[in-house]
Every structure is written in structure tokens, then in C-alpha cells.
Motif scaffolding. Sequence first.
Motif, PDB file in Angstrom:
ATOM      1  N   PHE A   1       0.816  -1.391   0.072  1.00 22.43           N
ATOM      2  CA  PHE A   1       0.152   0.097  -0.033  1.00 22.43           C
ATOM      3  C   PHE A   1       0.709   1.214   0.126  1.00 22.43           C
ATOM      4  O   PHE A   1       0.771   2.185  -0.911  1.00 22.43           O
ATOM      5  CB  PHE A   1      -0.810   0.107   1.292  1.00 22.43           C
ATOM      6  N   HIS A   2       1.901   1.323   0.751  1.00 25.29           N
ATOM      7  CA  HIS A   2       2.772   2.235   0.933  1.00 25.29           C
ATOM      8  C   HIS A   2       3.453   2.630  -0.371  1.00 25.29           C
ATOM      9  O   HIS A   2       4.004   3.742  -0.849  1.00 25.29           O
ATOM     10  CB  HIS A   2       3.758   2.273   2.200  1.00 25.29           C
ATOM     11  N   TRP A   3       4.129   1.485  -1.019  1.00 27.49           N
ATOM     12  CA  TRP A   3       4.942   1.299  -2.219  1.00 27.49           C
ATOM     13  C   TRP A   3       4.229   1.907  -3.392  1.00 27.49           C
ATOM     14  O   TRP A   3       4.642   2.826  -4.117  1.00 27.49           O
ATOM     15  CB  TRP A   3       5.566   0.146  -2.523  1.00 27.49           C
ATOM     16  N   PHE A   4       2.876   1.410  -3.614  1.00 25.71           N
ATOM     17  CA  PHE A   4       1.959   1.802  -4.692  1.00 25.71           C
ATOM     18  C   PHE A   4       1.611   3.306  -4.526  1.00 25.71           C
ATOM     19  O   PHE A   4       1.507   3.699  -5.688  1.00 25.71           O
ATOM     20  CB  PHE A   4       0.796   0.691  -4.804  1.00 25.71           C
ATOM     21  N   HIS A   5       1.512   3.618  -3.432  1.00 28.83           N
ATOM     22  CA  HIS A   5       1.119   4.983  -3.219  1.00 28.83           C
ATOM     23  C   HIS A   5       2.031   5.973  -3.988  1.00 28.83           C
ATOM     24  O   HIS A   5       1.354   6.914  -4.532  1.00 28.83           O
ATOM     25  CB  HIS A   5       0.846   5.526  -1.904  1.00 28.83           C
ATOM     26  N   ASN A   6       3.584   5.885  -4.183  1.00 25.53           N
ATOM     27  CA  ASN A   6       4.173   6.805  -4.709  1.00 25.53           C
ATOM     28  C   ASN A   6       4.704   6.266  -6.316  1.00 25.53           C
ATOM     29  O   ASN A   6       5.423   6.827  -6.689  1.00 25.53           O
ATOM     30  CB  ASN A   6       5.421   6.825  -3.833  1.00 25.53           C
ATOM     31  N   MET A   7       4.182   4.942  -6.620  1.00 26.69           N
ATOM     32  CA  MET A   7       4.261   4.672  -7.996  1.00 26.69           C
ATOM     33  C   MET A   7       3.449   4.884  -9.173  1.00 26.69           C
ATOM     34  O   MET A   7       2.298   4.981  -8.767  1.00 26.69           O
ATOM     35  CB  MET A   7       4.550   3.183  -8.016  1.00 26.69           C
ATOM     36  N   PRO A   8       3.891   5.009 -10.389  1.00 28.62           N
ATOM     37  CA  PRO A   8       2.741   5.184 -11.211  1.00 28.62           C
ATOM     38  C   PRO A   8       2.298   3.992 -11.523  1.00 28.62           C
ATOM     39  O   PRO A   8       2.887   2.714 -11.312  1.00 28.62           O
ATOM     40  CB  PRO A   8       3.683   5.732 -12.637  1.00 28.62           C
ATOM     41  N   LEU A   9       1.247   3.717 -12.395  1.00 31.12           N
ATOM     42  CA  LEU A   9       0.416   2.668 -12.213  1.00 31.12           C
ATOM     43  C   LEU A   9       1.049   1.482 -13.119  1.00 31.12           C
ATOM     44  O   LEU A   9       1.128   0.382 -12.588  1.00 31.12           O
ATOM     45  CB  LEU A   9      -1.127   2.793 -13.052  1.00 31.12           C
ATOM     46  N   ASN A  10       1.832   1.882 -14.108  1.00 28.08           N
ATOM     47  CA  ASN A  10       2.612   0.880 -14.908  1.00 28.08           C
ATOM     48  C   ASN A  10       3.690   0.162 -14.108  1.00 28.08           C
ATOM     49  O   ASN A  10       4.008  -1.180 -14.387  1.00 28.08           O
ATOM     50  CB  ASN A  10       3.223   1.350 -16.183  1.00 28.08           C
ATOM     51  N   GLN A  11       4.231   0.807 -13.020  1.00 30.17           N
ATOM     52  CA  GLN A  11       5.065   0.184 -12.090  1.00 30.17           C
ATOM     53  C   GLN A  11       4.823  -0.845 -11.140  1.00 30.17           C
ATOM     54  O   GLN A  11       4.857  -1.876 -10.858  1.00 30.17           O
ATOM     55  CB  GLN A  11       6.154   1.226 -11.472  1.00 30.17           C
TER      56      GLN A  11
ATOM     57  N   TRP B   1      -7.576   7.949  -0.367  1.00 26.36           N
ATOM     58  CA  TRP B   1      -7.063   8.546   0.937  1.00 26.36           C
ATOM     59  C   TRP B   1      -5.900   7.461   1.458  1.00 26.36           C
ATOM     60  O   TRP B   1      -6.195   6.274   1.890  1.00 26.36           O
ATOM     61  CB  TRP B   1      -8.178   8.279   1.882  1.00 26.36           C
ATOM     62  N   PHE B   2      -4.623   7.972   1.356  1.00 22.89           N
ATOM     63  CA  PHE B   2      -3.525   7.371   1.962  1.00 22.89           C
ATOM     64  C   PHE B   2      -3.390   7.258   3.332  1.00 22.89           C
ATOM     65  O   PHE B   2      -2.833   8.402   4.043  1.00 22.89           O
ATOM     66  CB  PHE B   2      -2.252   7.906   1.304  1.00 22.89           C
ATOM     67  N   GLU B   3      -4.114   6.317   3.827  1.00 21.66           N
ATOM     68  CA  GLU B   3      -4.120   6.228   5.521  1.00 21.66           C
ATOM     69  C   GLU B   3      -4.361   4.686   5.531  1.00 21.66           C
ATOM     70  O   GLU B   3      -5.256   3.957   5.282  1.00 21.66           O
ATOM     71  CB  GLU B   3      -5.441   6.942   6.071  1.00 21.66           C
ATOM     72  N   ASP B   4      -3.469   4.061   6.472  1.00 16.68           N
ATOM     73  CA  ASP B   4      -3.359   2.850   6.820  1.00 16.68           C
ATOM     74  C   ASP B   4      -4.769   2.245   7.159  1.00 16.68           C
ATOM     75  O   ASP B   4      -5.283   1.425   6.789  1.00 16.68           O
ATOM     76  CB  ASP B   4      -2.359   2.304   7.778  1.00 16.68           C
TER      77      ASP B   4
ATOM     78  N   PHE C   1      -7.736   3.261   6.860  1.00 18.64           N
ATOM     79  CA  PHE C   1      -8.697   3.222   5.674  1.00 18.64           C
ATOM     80  C   PHE C   1      -8.798   2.010   4.487  1.00 18.64           C
ATOM     81  O   PHE C   1      -9.521   1.627   4.500  1.00 18.64           O
ATOM     82  CB  PHE C   1      -8.596   4.877   4.972  1.00 18.64           C
ATOM     83  N   PHE C   2      -7.347   1.987   4.475  1.00 22.35           N
ATOM     84  CA  PHE C   2      -6.873   0.736   3.744  1.00 22.35           C
ATOM     85  C   PHE C   2      -7.345  -0.546   4.508  1.00 22.35           C
ATOM     86  O   PHE C   2      -8.282  -1.454   3.740  1.00 22.35           O
ATOM     87  CB  PHE C   2      -5.653   0.606   3.498  1.00 22.35           C
ATOM     88  N   ILE C   3      -7.233  -0.811   5.677  1.00 19.01           N
ATOM     89  CA  ILE C   3      -7.521  -1.862   6.435  1.00 19.01           C
ATOM     90  C   ILE C   3      -9.219  -2.155   6.558  1.00 19.01           C
ATOM     91  O   ILE C   3      -9.567  -3.084   6.069  1.00 19.01           O
ATOM     92  CB  ILE C   3      -6.988  -1.893   7.787  1.00 19.01           C
ATOM     93  N   SER C   4      -9.560  -0.945   6.657  1.00 17.59           N
ATOM     94  CA  SER C   4     -11.193  -1.114   6.701  1.00 17.59           C
ATOM     95  C   SER C   4     -11.766  -1.114   5.626  1.00 17.59           C
ATOM     96  O   SER C   4     -12.875  -1.969   5.552  1.00 17.59           O
ATOM     97  CB  SER C   4     -11.644   0.222   7.257  1.00 17.59           C
ATOM     98  N   LEU C   5     -11.325  -0.504   4.558  1.00 21.54           N
ATOM     99  CA  LEU C   5     -11.931  -0.823   3.108  1.00 21.54           C
ATOM    100  C   LEU C   5     -11.852  -2.207   2.782  1.00 21.54           C
ATOM    101  O   LEU C   5     -12.754  -2.976   2.354  1.00 21.54           O
ATOM    102  CB  LEU C   5     -11.644   0.215   2.227  1.00 21.54           C
ATOM    103  N   ILE C   6     -10.588  -2.757   2.920  1.00 18.89           N
ATOM    104  CA  ILE C   6     -10.444  -4.101   2.629  1.00 18.89           C
ATOM    105  C   ILE C   6     -11.357  -5.013   3.479  1.00 18.89           C
ATOM    106  O   ILE C   6     -12.045  -6.193   3.206  1.00 18.89           O
ATOM    107  CB  ILE C   6      -8.838  -4.539   2.780  1.00 18.89           C
TER     108      ILE C   6
END
Length: 185
Positions: free
Chosen positions: A60-70, A91-94, A96-101
Motif C-alpha cells: 500500500f505504501h509502495w504503490f502510493h508513490n508509484m505510477p500504475l505501470n510500475q 485516501w492514503f491512510e493505513d 482506511f485501507f484496512i477498513s475498506l479491505i
Amino acid sequence: MNIGLIIYGIIVLLYVITFIFIREKEKRDSVFLKISFLFLFIILAIREPYSDMSEYLKYFHWFHNMPLNQVMNFSLEPLFKLLTKFIGDIWFEDRFFISLIDFITIIGPYYFIKKYSKNYLLSVLLFVAIGSFSLEFYCLRQAIATSIILFSIKYIENNNFFKFFGMGLIAFLFHKSALFFLPIY
């Protein structure tokens, strides 16, 4: 004390409370099921990340700063990568990620029990007791795929192979193990 026993006790207590205060069976069952799954969702949403969840938070943290192709170059199922990236873009918040999943993973079992169970108390207790609920703590991709598969069962009943296959394909794109469900049709 074992957390599972506490969960069982609270679920039974919720049933007793709804039984005392709501006399009409259909309404009581509906309220009990909603409150039980809200309780289970809260447990999932407030838990401390460990095991697979810690690893998925790294993605989640890595993908936030990467372009989609990476992002798409990582060796995870494609829809999980897209979902992870999409959640971080909202929303880049841990938490939020956990809750949505967790919401995605718990909605399938809720729907399945609501649609197919004649005894909600027993079904919710079995959902917790046989380990399906604990799966949602550890195996996120599998739990998402399972949730989708549970929705697809209605297409078996309706004899709609293409919708069933489509849902199975979506589940497969979250976790490859969903492929084993397709022969059920």
C-alpha cells in the motif's frame, strides 16, 4: 481468555438482546445479522496489522508513490494491485485501507448468510468457529476472492453461467485459488 470465546459470547449476547427487545422474528433476525456483522467488521477494522496485513500495508505504501505501470510489475494478482493503488489514491491512510479491505471481505459472508441461512445465530457462530472469519485477519486476497465467490453462487441457482464465470474470473484476478471454484457450476 481466548478471543474466539469472547466473540462467541458477544454474538450470543447480541442475539439474546435482540430476542428480548424485538418480538417479530423477521425483524429480529435482520437486526441481529446486521449488528453481528457490524461487530465483526469493527473487530477487523481496529485490529493491529500483523502477518500478511503488515506485508500488504508495505505494498500500500509502495504503490502510493508509484505510477500504475510500475505497480502492475509486482507479482500480485492484478485486481488486488489496482484496488490497493486505488484506495491509496482516494485516501492514503493505513486504517482506511484496512477498513475498506475488511468491508469487502465481510460483505460476501454477510450476503451469503442473509440469503441462504434459516438460522442466523448458528450461521454467524459457524462463520467464526470454522475459521472463515479468522481467514479475514490473515489472507486478504483469498478473503476478497471468497467474498466475490459467495456473491456468484446466486448465478448457479439462476443457471446463468456467464455471470457466474465473470464473477469467478474477477475473484481469480484477486487470488488464483478462486479458479478451483469454477467447476462447481
